[in-house]
Design a protein around this motif. Sequence first.
Motif, PDB file in Angstrom:
ATOM      1  N   ALA A 117      51.450  24.508  90.414  1.00  0.00           N
ATOM      2  CA  ALA A 117      52.857  24.365  90.022  1.00  0.00           C
ATOM      3  C   ALA A 117      53.069  24.655  88.538  1.00  0.00           C
ATOM      4  O   ALA A 117      53.985  25.424  88.194  1.00  0.00           O
ATOM      5  N   PRO A 118      52.245  24.129  87.622  1.00  0.00           N
ATOM      6  CA  PRO A 118      52.443  24.484  86.213  1.00  0.00           C
ATOM      7  C   PRO A 118      52.166  25.964  85.919  1.00  0.00           C
ATOM      8  O   PRO A 118      52.908  26.602  85.166  1.00  0.00           O
ATOM      9  N   ILE A 119      51.120  26.516  86.517  1.00  0.00           N
ATOM     10  CA  ILE A 119      50.779  27.924  86.258  1.00  0.00           C
ATOM     11  C   ILE A 119      51.865  28.860  86.777  1.00  0.00           C
ATOM     12  O   ILE A 119      52.219  29.849  86.135  1.00  0.00           O
ATOM     13  N   LEU A 120      52.388  28.557  87.955  1.00  0.00           N
ATOM     14  CA  LEU A 120      53.414  29.417  88.560  1.00  0.00           C
ATOM     15  C   LEU A 120      54.820  29.095  88.061  1.00  0.00           C
ATOM     16  O   LEU A 120      55.783  29.715  88.504  1.00  0.00           O
ATOM     17  N   GLY A 121      54.940  28.141  87.154  1.00  0.00           N
ATOM     18  CA  GLY A 121      56.246  27.782  86.607  1.00  0.00           C
ATOM     19  C   GLY A 121      57.173  27.173  87.635  1.00  0.00           C
ATOM     20  O   GLY A 121      58.364  27.490  87.668  1.00  0.00           O
ATOM     21  N   LEU A 122      56.646  26.282  88.464  1.00  0.00           N
ATOM     22  CA  LEU A 122      57.438  25.700  89.542  1.00  0.00           C
ATOM     23  C   LEU A 122      57.988  24.325  89.190  1.00  0.00           C
ATOM     24  O   LEU A 122      58.493  23.621  90.055  1.00  0.00           O
ATOM     25  N   LYS A 123      57.885  23.942  87.938  1.00  0.00           N
ATOM     26  CA  LYS A 123      58.428  22.656  87.507  1.00  0.00           C
ATOM     27  C   LYS A 123      59.463  22.924  86.422  1.00  0.00           C
ATOM     28  O   LYS A 123      59.296  23.788  85.587  1.00  0.00           O
ATOM     29  N   GLY A 124      60.550  22.197  86.479  1.00  0.00           N
ATOM     30  CA  GLY A 124      61.612  22.364  85.488  1.00  0.00           C
ATOM     31  C   GLY A 124      62.954  22.538  86.158  1.00  0.00           C
ATOM     32  O   GLY A 124      63.075  22.569  87.380  1.00  0.00           O
ATOM     33  N   ARG A 125      63.963  22.685  85.337  1.00  0.00           N
ATOM     34  CA  ARG A 125      65.330  22.765  85.863  1.00  0.00           C
ATOM     35  C   ARG A 125      65.723  24.157  86.332  1.00  0.00           C
ATOM     36  O   ARG A 125      66.573  24.302  87.183  1.00  0.00           O
ATOM     37  N   THR A 126      65.131  25.193  85.781  1.00  0.00           N
ATOM     38  CA  THR A 126      65.551  26.558  86.096  1.00  0.00           C
ATOM     39  C   THR A 126      64.618  27.239  87.090  1.00  0.00           C
ATOM     40  O   THR A 126      64.463  28.440  87.065  1.00  0.00           O
ATOM     41  N   VAL A 127      64.045  26.480  87.972  1.00  0.00           N
ATOM     42  CA  VAL A 127      63.105  27.025  88.937  1.00  0.00           C
ATOM     43  C   VAL A 127      63.860  27.613  90.124  1.00  0.00           C
ATOM     44  O   VAL A 127      64.793  27.007  90.652  1.00  0.00           O
ATOM     45  N   ASN A 128      63.447  28.799  90.538  1.00  0.00           N
ATOM     46  CA  ASN A 128      64.001  29.446  91.719  1.00  0.00           C
ATOM     47  C   ASN A 128      63.497  28.696  92.957  1.00  0.00           C
ATOM     48  O   ASN A 128      62.290  28.633  93.205  1.00  0.00           O
ATOM     49  N   GLU A 129      64.406  28.135  93.729  1.00  0.00           N
ATOM     50  CA  GLU A 129      64.045  27.309  94.885  1.00  0.00           C
ATOM     51  C   GLU A 129      63.280  28.100  95.950  1.00  0.00           C
ATOM     52  O   GLU A 129      62.393  27.564  96.613  1.00  0.00           O
ATOM     53  N   ASP A 130      63.594  29.401  96.101  1.00  0.00           N
ATOM     54  CA  ASP A 130      62.870  30.221  97.067  1.00  0.00           C
ATOM     55  C   ASP A 130      61.391  30.345  96.687  1.00  0.00           C
ATOM     56  O   ASP A 130      60.520  30.351  97.550  1.00  0.00           O
ATOM     57  N   ARG A 131      61.109  30.476  95.386  1.00  0.00           N
ATOM     58  CA  ARG A 131      59.721  30.538  94.915  1.00  0.00           C
ATOM     59  C   ARG A 131      58.993  29.233  95.217  1.00  0.00           C
ATOM     60  O   ARG A 131      57.836  29.240  95.646  1.00  0.00           O
ATOM     61  N   VAL A 132      59.660  28.118  94.985  1.00  0.00           N
ATOM     62  CA  VAL A 132      59.044  26.811  95.249  1.00  0.00           C
ATOM     63  C   VAL A 132      58.722  26.686  96.733  1.00  0.00           C
ATOM     64  O   VAL A 132      57.620  26.260  97.106  1.00  0.00           O
TER      65      VAL A 132
END
Length: 183
Positions: free
Chosen positions: A82-97
């Motif tokens: 999650a940190p490496i792929l940038g899946l945490k935070g407010r501006t995360v693309n929900e489809d990517r998650v």
Amino acid sequence: YFTANEMLVALWIITGAVVIPNFLVAVFEAIVLHEAKRATIDFLTIFAALPFIGVLNVSVMPDAMRANNGRGSSFIFDGFWAPILGLKGRTVNEDRVIFWTKHLGSDMLAGAWIFAVLGVLGGVAVVPLVATHSHSAMAWLGFWSTIPFSVGSLLMLRGSYPENMNSSVLFSTDGSAAELDEN
């Protein structure tokens, strides 16, 4: 606890199958053959393999399997992917998650992907040996001991996805339950 299910027992057997022979070979190389360099490489191979095997062993422990409402533990995903792929935070693309959670969201899937990548790389590595040394017994021995591992690692990956559990690659279950009910 350490033998709570068949998958866990199988993974402990795999751990033993990797560690024990390589350890005995390394000891033989160090003591009998006096080949310190080869023995060191074998010991390092054992220590490099243990974390990969450990990922799978930890993921099928009873507490890990019950985590996240039965979806399995997600230590690797939460702490690494999650940190490496940038899946945490407010501006995360929900489809990517959703995509990455489906494929790497549980420790079992993360371990299965590691296992599959290593299995495929091993399979790819032995094909040129057989092609260039077709009369070598060692090349064929490497091929026939690695290719089943490659295929098995891909089958394990397929079987690790929740939608594929209790299904077969070879035998379709479409309509068979209805046919059985009629008989």
